[in-house]
Each structure stands twice: as C-alpha cells, then as structure tokens.
Design a protein around this motif. Structure first.
Motif, PDB file in Angstrom:
ATOM      1  N   ASP A  66     -10.532  -1.616  -1.666  1.00 21.04           N
ATOM      2  CA  ASP A  66      -9.686  -2.527  -2.434  1.00 21.04           C
ATOM      3  C   ASP A  66      -9.405  -3.744  -1.566  1.00 21.04           C
ATOM      4  OD1 ASP A  66      -8.170  -3.425  -4.572  1.00 21.04           O
ATOM      5  OD2 ASP A  66      -6.330  -2.461  -3.844  1.00 21.04           O
ATOM      6  N   VAL A  67     -10.039  -4.869  -1.927  1.00 18.69           N
ATOM      7  CA  VAL A  67     -10.005  -6.059  -1.087  1.00 18.69           C
ATOM      8  C   VAL A  67      -8.915  -7.009  -1.577  1.00 18.69           C
ATOM      9  CG1 VAL A  67     -11.381  -7.899  -0.054  1.00 18.69           C
ATOM     10  CG2 VAL A  67     -12.503  -5.785  -0.815  1.00 18.69           C
ATOM     11  N   GLY A  68      -8.197  -7.618  -0.625  1.00 17.79           N
ATOM     12  CA  GLY A  68      -7.049  -8.430  -0.997  1.00 17.79           C
ATOM     13  C   GLY A  68      -5.989  -7.538  -1.606  1.00 17.79           C
ATOM     14  N   ALA A  69      -5.770  -6.383  -0.973  1.00 17.56           N
ATOM     15  CA  ALA A  69      -4.956  -5.324  -1.577  1.00 17.56           C
ATOM     16  C   ALA A  69      -3.487  -5.678  -1.682  1.00 17.56           C
ATOM     17  CB  ALA A  69      -5.113  -4.036  -0.756  1.00 17.56           C
ATOM     18  N   GLY A  70      -3.037  -6.671  -0.939  1.00 16.51           N
ATOM     19  CA  GLY A  70      -1.642  -7.055  -1.020  1.00 16.51           C
ATOM     20  C   GLY A  70      -0.720  -5.925  -0.604  1.00 16.51           C
ATOM     21  N   THR A  71       0.270  -5.649  -1.436  1.00 17.25           N
ATOM     22  CA  THR A  71       1.215  -4.575  -1.135  1.00 17.25           C
ATOM     23  C   THR A  71       0.766  -3.230  -1.675  1.00 17.25           C
ATOM     24  OG1 THR A  71       2.520  -5.016  -3.129  1.00 17.25           O
ATOM     25  CG2 THR A  71       3.123  -6.233  -1.136  1.00 17.25           C
ATOM     26  N   GLY A  72      -0.415  -3.196  -2.305  1.00 11.70           N
ATOM     27  CA  GLY A  72      -0.987  -1.920  -2.724  1.00 11.70           C
ATOM     28  C   GLY A  72      -0.761  -1.540  -4.167  1.00 11.70           C
ATOM     29  N   LEU A  73      -0.438  -2.496  -5.038  1.00  9.89           N
ATOM     30  CA  LEU A  73      -0.192  -2.168  -6.441  1.00  9.89           C
ATOM     31  C   LEU A  73      -1.414  -1.527  -7.091  1.00  9.89           C
ATOM     32  CD1 LEU A  73       1.804  -5.346  -7.574  1.00  9.89           C
ATOM     33  CD2 LEU A  73       2.713  -3.049  -7.203  1.00  9.89           C
ATOM     34  N   ALA A  74      -2.592  -2.113  -6.881  1.00  8.69           N
ATOM     35  CA  ALA A  74      -3.814  -1.535  -7.441  1.00  8.69           C
ATOM     36  C   ALA A  74      -4.284  -0.345  -6.619  1.00  8.69           C
ATOM     37  CB  ALA A  74      -4.913  -2.590  -7.524  1.00  8.69           C
ATOM     38  N   THR A  75      -4.137  -0.449  -5.301  1.00  6.45           N
ATOM     39  CA  THR A  75      -4.579   0.638  -4.432  1.00  6.45           C
ATOM     40  C   THR A  75      -3.914   1.949  -4.807  1.00  6.45           C
ATOM     41  OG1 THR A  75      -4.635  -1.021  -2.668  1.00  6.45           O
ATOM     42  CG2 THR A  75      -4.980   1.271  -2.023  1.00  6.45           C
ATOM     43  N   ALA A  76      -2.627   1.889  -5.092  1.00  8.41           N
ATOM     44  CA  ALA A  76      -1.885   3.105  -5.450  1.00  8.41           C
ATOM     45  C   ALA A  76      -2.451   3.749  -6.704  1.00  8.41           C
ATOM     46  CB  ALA A  76      -0.410   2.781  -5.644  1.00  8.41           C
ATOM     47  N   ARG A  77      -2.804   2.934  -7.701  1.00  2.59           N
ATOM     48  CA  ARG A  77      -3.366   3.483  -8.940  1.00  2.59           C
ATOM     49  C   ARG A  77      -4.743   4.097  -8.683  1.00  2.59           C
ATOM     50  NH1 ARG A  77       1.013   1.708  -9.527  1.00  2.59           N
ATOM     51  NH2 ARG A  77       1.309   3.822  -8.808  1.00  2.59           N
ATOM     52  N   LEU A  78      -5.555   3.445  -7.872  1.00  2.00           N
ATOM     53  CA  LEU A  78      -6.877   3.986  -7.542  1.00  2.00           C
ATOM     54  C   LEU A  78      -6.738   5.309  -6.789  1.00  2.00           C
ATOM     55  CD1 LEU A  78      -8.410   0.605  -6.374  1.00  2.00           C
ATOM     56  CD2 LEU A  78      -9.231   1.922  -8.343  1.00  2.00           C
ATOM     57  N   HIS A  79      -5.808   5.368  -5.861  1.00  2.00           N
ATOM     58  CA  HIS A  79      -5.560   6.583  -5.092  1.00  2.00           C
ATOM     59  C   HIS A  79      -5.108   7.723  -6.004  1.00  2.00           C
ATOM     60  CE1 HIS A  79      -4.569   8.947  -1.572  1.00  2.00           C
ATOM     61  NE2 HIS A  79      -3.327   9.094  -1.979  1.00  2.00           N
ATOM     62  N   GLU A  80      -4.242   7.402  -6.967  1.00  2.00           N
ATOM     63  CA  GLU A  80      -3.762   8.415  -7.904  1.00  2.00           C
ATOM     64  C   GLU A  80      -4.892   8.994  -8.752  1.00  2.00           C
ATOM     65  OE1 GLU A  80      -0.843   6.312 -10.113  1.00  2.00           O
ATOM     66  OE2 GLU A  80       0.657   6.352  -8.501  1.00  2.00           O
ATOM     67  N   ARG A  81      -5.936   8.200  -8.984  1.00  2.00           N
ATOM     68  CA  ARG A  81      -7.085   8.671  -9.768  1.00  2.00           C
ATOM     69  C   ARG A  81      -8.063   9.480  -8.926  1.00  2.00           C
ATOM     70  NH1 ARG A  81      -6.966   6.263 -15.384  1.00  2.00           N
ATOM     71  NH2 ARG A  81      -9.141   6.881 -15.506  1.00  2.00           N
ATOM     72  N   GLY A  82      -7.746   9.684  -7.671  1.00  3.51           N
ATOM     73  CA  GLY A  82      -8.581  10.529  -6.821  1.00  3.51           C
ATOM     74  C   GLY A  82      -9.613   9.807  -6.004  1.00  3.51           C
ATOM     75  N   ALA A  83      -9.562   8.477  -5.974  1.00  2.52           N
ATOM     76  CA  ALA A  83     -10.514   7.721  -5.171  1.00  2.52           C
ATOM     77  C   ALA A  83     -10.159   7.820  -3.692  1.00  2.52           C
ATOM     78  CB  ALA A  83     -10.530   6.259  -5.603  1.00  2.52           C
ATOM     79  N   GLU A  84     -11.175   7.755  -2.854  1.00  2.00           N
ATOM     80  CA  GLU A  84     -10.979   7.659  -1.406  1.00  2.00           C
ATOM     81  C   GLU A  84     -10.923   6.169  -1.063  1.00  2.00           C
ATOM     82  OE1 GLU A  84     -14.181   9.750   0.417  1.00  2.00           O
ATOM     83  OE2 GLU A  84     -13.794  11.612  -0.678  1.00  2.00           O
ATOM     84  N   VAL A  85      -9.712   5.642  -0.930  1.00  2.00           N
ATOM     85  CA  VAL A  85      -9.530   4.195  -0.865  1.00  2.00           C
ATOM     86  C   VAL A  85      -9.277   3.724   0.559  1.00  2.00           C
ATOM     87  CG1 VAL A  85      -8.343   2.218  -1.888  1.00  2.00           C
ATOM     88  CG2 VAL A  85      -8.422   4.376  -3.132  1.00  2.00           C
ATOM     89  N   ILE A  86      -9.945   2.649   0.904  1.00  2.00           N
ATOM     90  CA  ILE A  86      -9.630   1.859   2.094  1.00  2.00           C
ATOM     91  C   ILE A  86      -9.212   0.479   1.590  1.00  2.00           C
ATOM     92  CG2 ILE A  86     -10.535   0.752   4.169  1.00  2.00           C
ATOM     93  CD1 ILE A  86     -12.509   3.064   4.403  1.00  2.00           C
TER      94      ILE A  86
END
Length: 273
Positions: A66-86
């Motif tokens: 997740d590029v330009g992740a900011g404070t993680g608003l999108a990252t959190a949703r991706l993580h909740e869906r089971g993605a292995e996120v960096i």
C-alpha cells in the motif's frame, strides 16, 4: 527488500514555484496526521469486493504493498481482508501516526516514484488517495518492476458526489475561496489516460457510491485536513469554516452531515509471464 534513505520532507532549493507548491501540499499532511486519521473517511466493503473481482484473486494471503499509505486508512481495510500488507509512506508525521494506529503492520519510508522494494515481489500495489502525488512517468515503470507476473496495480479516490445538491453548493464555495489558485488535480480529472499516459497497464474503471453520517465538526475537520486548507493562512481558514458551518447548519440543522462519496477505482493487471 531494501531500506530506503529517509526522504527529505522539504522542496529542493532549485524547485520551480509550481514544484514548491506541490511539495508543500504533499508534505502538509505530516503536521496534521492525527486530524487526518481521526476525520478522513475510510472505504466501503464494496470497494474491496470490486478489487478482488478485477484483480482476479482474493485479498486473503495476497502480498500487498500500500503505497502512500498515510495513516493507514486503506491499509487497515486490506489487512482486515487477510492481505499480507507492507505500507510505503514518504512522510515522517504520517508514518508515525500509522505506527501508532497499526503497530502490527510494517511501514517503510519511500514513495511510488522509487519504490524501496525488490522486483517481482508484490501481487498487488495499491494507491488510496495517493497516485496524484506521483509522477506516472516514474511510478508506472516502478509498479511494473515490483509486481509479480499476473499482479495488479489499483488506484482509487474517494470523491464527493457532485450530483448531491449540498455537495455541489459547498464545492462552489470552496472554488470561490481559492479563486485564482490552482488546486491539486488528483480528484478532478480521474481517468486511465492521465493515470497511465503509456497505456501499458490497461487500466479499467469501476465506481462505487457510498455514504457516511458524521457530526458537523467531523465533516469540517475532514475538509480541513485537505492540502489546500492545510497550506492556506490560519485567518482565511478560520473565516471560511465559520461561514461554512453556518451554511451547513441550514442543510443539516441537527448537526449530523451525510457525506456521499463516489470511490473511483482504476485497476490494471500485468501479463502472467
């Protein structure tokens, strides 16, 4: 994976006035990271359903950057869906807020123009509200370098729905406030050609409408977290928001605002070989 040098959060001395303004807006979020995290809208489940459909694979188990992740608003949703996120984030303030809210997800400093990642390591690259801060001439080749065969690049933006009358009225007031100033173009002209001038990604588009109900103070704080206001003078911002509060109380006298958004998703897939 490599660790990038810490980016300089200032415009270079040789920057043109336009480049300096762009840099100032890009880095303005760092001082307002907590405001951003607390008040910006997240994203609806339907967006991630569409993401899985167009990418041709589930998020669960996918290696996502997740590029330009900011404070993680999108990252959190991706993580909740089971993605292995960096997460990749250029700004120190935003990265610090990210670490506070998502301590279990790795975040590294860097940006989409020079990703601090090895080649062919990601199933999916995502940019939530962030692609317009990149130079596509650099960011598209970087995406192609980092994605695995059959991987996908996904770009999306929450945009205020322009056909909702109160939102259209508010947009005109904002335009008048910034008359003569060039606002960031990220949300205004979202299309595959501007996102990828080379056409090499074959971007397809999907739009998802959704809404949220928030207190008026949250709505105004969300608006104030946008770069145009963050780089305006305190006096002008205070005067605008005092008037805007009065305008909105005539539409939402109970102080609860219904924000309606169109999420514009652009997704392109790489060849499988």
């Amino acid at each position: 994976m490599t660790t990038p040098p810490t980016p300089d959060d200032r415009a270079t001395p040789s920057a043109t006035p336009a480049q300096a303004r762009h840099a100032a807006r890009a880095h303005s979020f760092n001082a307002a990271a907590a405001q951003y995290a607390a008040n910006r809208p997240s994203y609806p489940p339907a967006l991630f359903d569409a993401l899985e459909e167009l990418a041709g694979r589930p998020l669960k188990g996918a290696r996502v950057v997740d590029v330009g992740a900011g404070t993680g608003l999108a990252t959190a949703r991706l993580h909740e869906r089971g993605a292995e996120v960096i997460a990749v984030e250029p700004g120190a303030g935003m990265a610090s807020e990210f670490r506070r809210t998502l301590p279990g997800v790795p975040v590294i400093r860097g940006d989409g123009n020079a990703l601090p990642l090895a080649g062919r390591t990601a199933d999916l690259l995502t940019y939530a509200q962030a692609w317009h801060w990149t130079d596509p001439a650099l960011a598209v080749p970087e995406a192609l370098r980092v994605l695995r065969p059959g991987g996908a690049l996904a770009l999306w933006w929450n945009t205020e729905a322009p056909d909702v009358p109160w939102i259209a009225d508010a947009g005109r007031r904002i335009d008048r406030h910034f008359a003569g100033q060039r606002l960031p173009a990220g949300k205004r002209d979202i299309d595959a050609r501007s996102a990828d001038p080379t056409g090499s990604l074959g971007l397809v588009r999907r739009t998802i409408r959704w809404s949220r109900h928030v207190p008026l103070d949250t709505h105004l704080a969300n608006l104030g977290s946008h770069s145009a206001f963050l780089t305006d003078t305190e006096e002008r911002v205070a005067a605008f928001f005092a008037e805007e509060r009065d305008h909105l109380l005539t539409v939402f006298p109970d102080g609860r605002v219904e924000e309606t958004y169109d999420v514009h998703l652009l997704l392109g897939r790489t060849p499988t070989t």
